[in-house]
Design a protein around this motif. Structure first.
Motif, PDB file in Angstrom:
ATOM      1  N   THR A  46      68.583  61.495  66.749  1.00  0.00           N
ATOM      2  CA  THR A  46      67.637  60.660  65.983  1.00  0.00           C
ATOM      3  C   THR A  46      68.252  59.308  65.641  1.00  0.00           C
ATOM      4  O   THR A  46      67.596  58.255  65.749  1.00  0.00           O
ATOM      5  CB  THR A  46      67.221  61.389  64.700  1.00  0.00           C
ATOM      6  OG1 THR A  46      66.649  62.658  65.045  1.00  0.00           O
ATOM      7  CG2 THR A  46      66.198  60.570  63.923  1.00  0.00           C
ATOM      8  N   ALA A  47      69.517  59.305  65.254  1.00  0.00           N
ATOM      9  CA  ALA A  47      70.184  58.048  64.909  1.00  0.00           C
ATOM     10  C   ALA A  47      70.298  57.135  66.114  1.00  0.00           C
ATOM     11  O   ALA A  47      70.126  55.911  66.007  1.00  0.00           O
ATOM     12  CB  ALA A  47      71.572  58.353  64.331  1.00  0.00           C
ATOM     13  N   CYS A  48      70.589  57.706  67.281  1.00  0.00           N
ATOM     14  CA  CYS A  48      70.696  56.913  68.512  1.00  0.00           C
ATOM     15  C   CYS A  48      69.363  56.243  68.841  1.00  0.00           C
ATOM     16  O   CYS A  48      69.318  55.056  69.183  1.00  0.00           O
ATOM     17  CB  CYS A  48      71.149  57.809  69.658  1.00  0.00           C
ATOM     18  SG  CYS A  48      71.185  56.996  71.284  1.00  0.00           S
ATOM     19  N   ALA A  78      71.072  67.064  66.250  1.00  0.00           N
ATOM     20  CA  ALA A  78      69.722  66.539  66.036  1.00  0.00           C
ATOM     21  C   ALA A  78      69.773  65.201  65.295  1.00  0.00           C
ATOM     22  O   ALA A  78      69.067  64.241  65.647  1.00  0.00           O
ATOM     23  CB  ALA A  78      68.881  67.547  65.265  1.00  0.00           C
ATOM     24  N   ASP A  79      70.638  65.097  64.269  1.00  0.00           N
ATOM     25  CA  ASP A  79      70.781  63.829  63.545  1.00  0.00           C
ATOM     26  C   ASP A  79      71.350  62.751  64.457  1.00  0.00           C
ATOM     27  O   ASP A  79      70.949  61.582  64.378  1.00  0.00           O
ATOM     28  CB  ASP A  79      71.701  64.024  62.334  1.00  0.00           C
ATOM     29  CG  ASP A  79      71.040  64.871  61.258  1.00  0.00           C
ATOM     30  OD1 ASP A  79      69.806  65.040  61.306  1.00  0.00           O
ATOM     31  OD2 ASP A  79      71.771  65.378  60.374  1.00  0.00           O
ATOM     32  N   GLN A  80      72.292  63.153  65.340  1.00  0.00           N
ATOM     33  CA  GLN A  80      72.891  62.177  66.251  1.00  0.00           C
ATOM     34  C   GLN A  80      71.854  61.633  67.212  1.00  0.00           C
ATOM     35  O   GLN A  80      71.814  60.430  67.482  1.00  0.00           O
ATOM     36  CB  GLN A  80      74.042  62.831  67.022  1.00  0.00           C
ATOM     37  CG  GLN A  80      74.788  61.902  67.962  1.00  0.00           C
ATOM     38  CD  GLN A  80      75.719  60.956  67.219  1.00  0.00           C
ATOM     39  OE1 GLN A  80      76.091  61.223  66.067  1.00  0.00           O
ATOM     40  NE2 GLN A  80      76.062  59.845  67.830  1.00  0.00           N
ATOM     41  N   ASP A  92      66.804  55.719  66.724  1.00  0.00           N
ATOM     42  CA  ASP A  92      66.402  54.809  65.653  1.00  0.00           C
ATOM     43  C   ASP A  92      67.153  53.485  65.730  1.00  0.00           C
ATOM     44  O   ASP A  92      66.580  52.412  65.471  1.00  0.00           O
ATOM     45  CB  ASP A  92      66.628  55.495  64.311  1.00  0.00           C
ATOM     46  CG  ASP A  92      66.135  54.634  63.151  1.00  0.00           C
ATOM     47  OD1 ASP A  92      64.978  54.160  63.218  1.00  0.00           O
ATOM     48  OD2 ASP A  92      66.912  54.422  62.202  1.00  0.00           O
ATOM     49  N   ASP A 117      76.064  66.831  63.624  1.00  0.00           N
ATOM     50  CA  ASP A 117      74.758  67.480  63.696  1.00  0.00           C
ATOM     51  C   ASP A 117      74.017  66.825  64.860  1.00  0.00           C
ATOM     52  O   ASP A 117      73.652  65.646  64.792  1.00  0.00           O
ATOM     53  CB  ASP A 117      73.992  67.294  62.395  1.00  0.00           C
ATOM     54  CG  ASP A 117      72.697  68.115  62.381  1.00  0.00           C
ATOM     55  OD1 ASP A 117      71.887  67.960  63.323  1.00  0.00           O
ATOM     56  OD2 ASP A 117      72.507  68.883  61.429  1.00  0.00           O
ATOM     57  N   ARG A 161      67.387  71.267  63.456  1.00  0.00           N
ATOM     58  CA  ARG A 161      68.437  70.823  62.560  1.00  0.00           C
ATOM     59  C   ARG A 161      69.460  71.939  62.368  1.00  0.00           C
ATOM     60  O   ARG A 161      69.148  73.114  62.444  1.00  0.00           O
ATOM     61  CB  ARG A 161      67.841  70.435  61.198  1.00  0.00           C
ATOM     62  CG  ARG A 161      66.786  69.359  61.273  1.00  0.00           C
ATOM     63  CD  ARG A 161      67.367  68.005  61.605  1.00  0.00           C
ATOM     64  NE  ARG A 161      66.332  66.977  61.726  1.00  0.00           N
ATOM     65  CZ  ARG A 161      66.584  65.713  62.015  1.00  0.00           C
ATOM     66  NH1 ARG A 161      67.840  65.331  62.186  1.00  0.00           N
ATOM     67  NH2 ARG A 161      65.598  64.838  62.104  1.00  0.00           N
ATOM     68  N   ASP A 191      77.003  59.205  71.473  1.00  0.00           N
ATOM     69  CA  ASP A 191      75.996  58.161  71.332  1.00  0.00           C
ATOM     70  C   ASP A 191      75.878  57.342  72.613  1.00  0.00           C
ATOM     71  O   ASP A 191      74.770  56.988  73.044  1.00  0.00           O
ATOM     72  CB  ASP A 191      76.358  57.255  70.152  1.00  0.00           C
ATOM     73  CG  ASP A 191      75.303  56.189  69.910  1.00  0.00           C
ATOM     74  OD1 ASP A 191      74.289  56.496  69.272  1.00  0.00           O
ATOM     75  OD2 ASP A 191      75.501  55.051  70.391  1.00  0.00           O
TER      76      ASP A 191
END
Length: 505
Positions: free
Chosen positions: A344-346, A340-342, A348, A338, A362, A374
């Motif tokens: 955001t995780a990068c 968008a999640d990737q 964060d 996903d 999303r 990443d």
């Protein structure tokens, strides 16, 4: 203008030259033969007319009757030259008399006035001109048919005689000659086309072989050589090509050997550095944990050692990743991500949430290598934070089977002379930057990771200010991963995820 092949141009040139030569030769031959035929015919007719006029009017009385003139005209028209005769004279009693051999065809109206005037004009006699009257002739057309008209006045007060000879047979002969010459011209044109085809094949076949060999050489087949035969210019060109290809092959082999040696050196050096670097890293971590208990005079030095050790570790990891790309051993380990999640995780994981704005919907799922994605995002966003201006905005958009991620900052932008080099290895926009700003490999590694997915990265300046990096990736990179190892995780020994690079600005 539409492209025309060299073969067709050669054939056209041959055909035009042959056509010009054939037409010129035919025209010259036609006019020479025409002049010869007409001159021979008219000379024979005029000579016969002059002799017949003397013979048939010399015995006439000074004032003949019309019947006598008519009889003389009929006798003159009966010669082998087959011409009509018109005799005009003063008959007895002073009346004018016209005696034609053919009243329906030949009258005085047929004779051009200019010819009549020339025939009747008396010329002064002297040493160069012994006779006051001369024989004149002219070619005319009656009812579409060619004729020869001639006339002369009998000296001593005799009648004036005119002849009318048909040139129809001569015209038919000349028309036959013209057709023959036309056929000969056509045959010459066909022959020239065949000759041009043979010549073009002879000349262009070696050129075509040379072109094919040059194409193969350009495709990397450096062992390509031409078979040489003969001693002409094309043979010399083939020999030159072979010598050039041989020299190029040797040079490329030398450069390839040097490049391979350099890659091996970097790889070996990186691997050799990892062992002592691991020990040094462990020591620096202990020193960092005890930083609060150290003498304040020693603490800055310890912090410097810790930061430089981490920087060295990042550099070694980057060098090893670059070596994998150069050797072609980098592999994708795919998973459904996903995006968008990737993103955001990068952000964060690196504590950039306060400095980065995310515009991503999303549910945009792509089959990619999450670790390499990443690395790409960390390098692009970290580069924007270091060298651009806040806020940094990351937007994600999907277009059909493609995925687009824009990373834009609000800084001064990238100088125009730097833009072509932002993805070059070890490139820095300013040579005066401190060593802590990086080694110049991050954006290069990001671009290689995009390429291995089948995508790319471009850099530009935004019209409203700041720089923008655009990452384009396929929604599914499975086709590119075929044949590679997707599960062993060997591709995870690359650049550290937080190794953002600043060689873009």
């Amino acid at each position: 203008m539409r492209w025309i092949s060299l073969r067709l141009r050669l054939m056209l040139v041959f055909a035009l030259v042959a056509l010009a030569a054939a037409v010129s030769a035919s025209a010259i031959a036609y006019w020479l033969n025409r002049d010869a035929v007409l001159t021979r015919t008219q000379d024979a007719a005029l000579d016969d007319f002059r002799k017949s006029l003397q013979d048939n009017t010399g015995s006439l009385p000074l004032a003949p009757t019309c019947q006598e003139l008519q009889a003389a005209a009929d006798r003159m028209a009966g010669t082998s030259q087959k011409y009509e005769v018109l005799l005009i004279g003063k008959a007895r009693g002073g009346a004018d008399c016209a005696a034609p051999s053919n009243r329906d065809l030949f009258t005085l109206k047929v004779v051009p006035r200019s010819l009549q005037a020339a025939v009747e004009r008396e010329r002064r006699t002297d040493e160069s001109n012994r006779y006051p009257y001369h024989l004149y002739w002219q070619r005319i057309t009656l009812d579409g048919k060619p004729y020869l008209v001639g006339g002369a006045k009998v000296i001593g007060g005799g009648p004036t005689g005119y002849l009318l000879k048909s040139l129809e047979n001569e015209r038919a002969d000349l028309n036959s000659l013209a057709w023959s010459l036309g056929i000969a011209t056509g045959l010459a044109l066909i022959g020239s086309a065949l000759l041009a085809q043979a010549a073009a094949s002879t000349v262009l076949r070696p050129v075509q072989r040379l072109g094919d060999a040059a194409r193969r050489l350009g495709e990397g087949k450096l062992d390509t050589r031409l078979q040489v035969s003969g001693t002409d210019e094309l043979a010399d060109l083939s020999r030159t090509f072979n010598r050039t290809a041989e020299a190029l092959q040797k040079r490329v082999e030398e450069l390839s050997a040097r490049e391979a040696a350099s890659r091996r050196f970097v790889a070996d050096m990186s691997h050799e550095l990892r062992t002592p670097l691991t020990a040094i890293t462990a020591v620096t971590e202990v020193l960092e944990d005890e930083a609060d208990n150290l003498d304040p005079m020693i603490a800055p030095a310890v912090q410097l050692v810790v930061s430089e050790t981490r920087r060295l570790g990042t550099l070694v990891e980057n060098l090893m990743e670059v070596t994998r790309f150069d050797a072609g051993t980098a592999r994708l380990v795919l998973d459904d991500v996903d995006v968008a999640d990737q993103v955001t995780a990068c952000i964060d994981a690196r504590a950039w949430l306060d400095a980065v704005e995310v515009d991503a919907e999303r549910g945009i799922v792509a089959r990619l290598d999450p670790r390499r994605l990443d690395v790409i995002l960390a390098n692009l966003i970290g580069n924007a934070l270091k060298h651009g201006g806040s806020p940094v905005r990351v937007s994600v958009r999907e277009s059909g089977e493609s995925l687009r991620i824009d990373v834009r900052d609000h800084g001064p932008g990238i100088p125009e002379d730097v833009l072509p080099h932002v993805f070059d290895r070890f490139y820095k926009a300013s040579a005066s930057r401190p060593r802590s700003e990086g080694s110049g490999l991050g954006l290069s590694i990001a671009l290689e990771n995009a390429h291995i997915h089948g995508g790319g990265i471009t850099a530009a300046n935004h019209p409203e200010g700041g720089a923008v990096f655009t990452l384009t990736l396929p929604r599914d990179a499975a086709a590119l991963a075929e044949g590679g190892d997707r599960t062993d995780g060997t591709a995870r020994d690359g650049a550290a995820p937080d190794s953002a690079q600043e060689n873009g600005q």
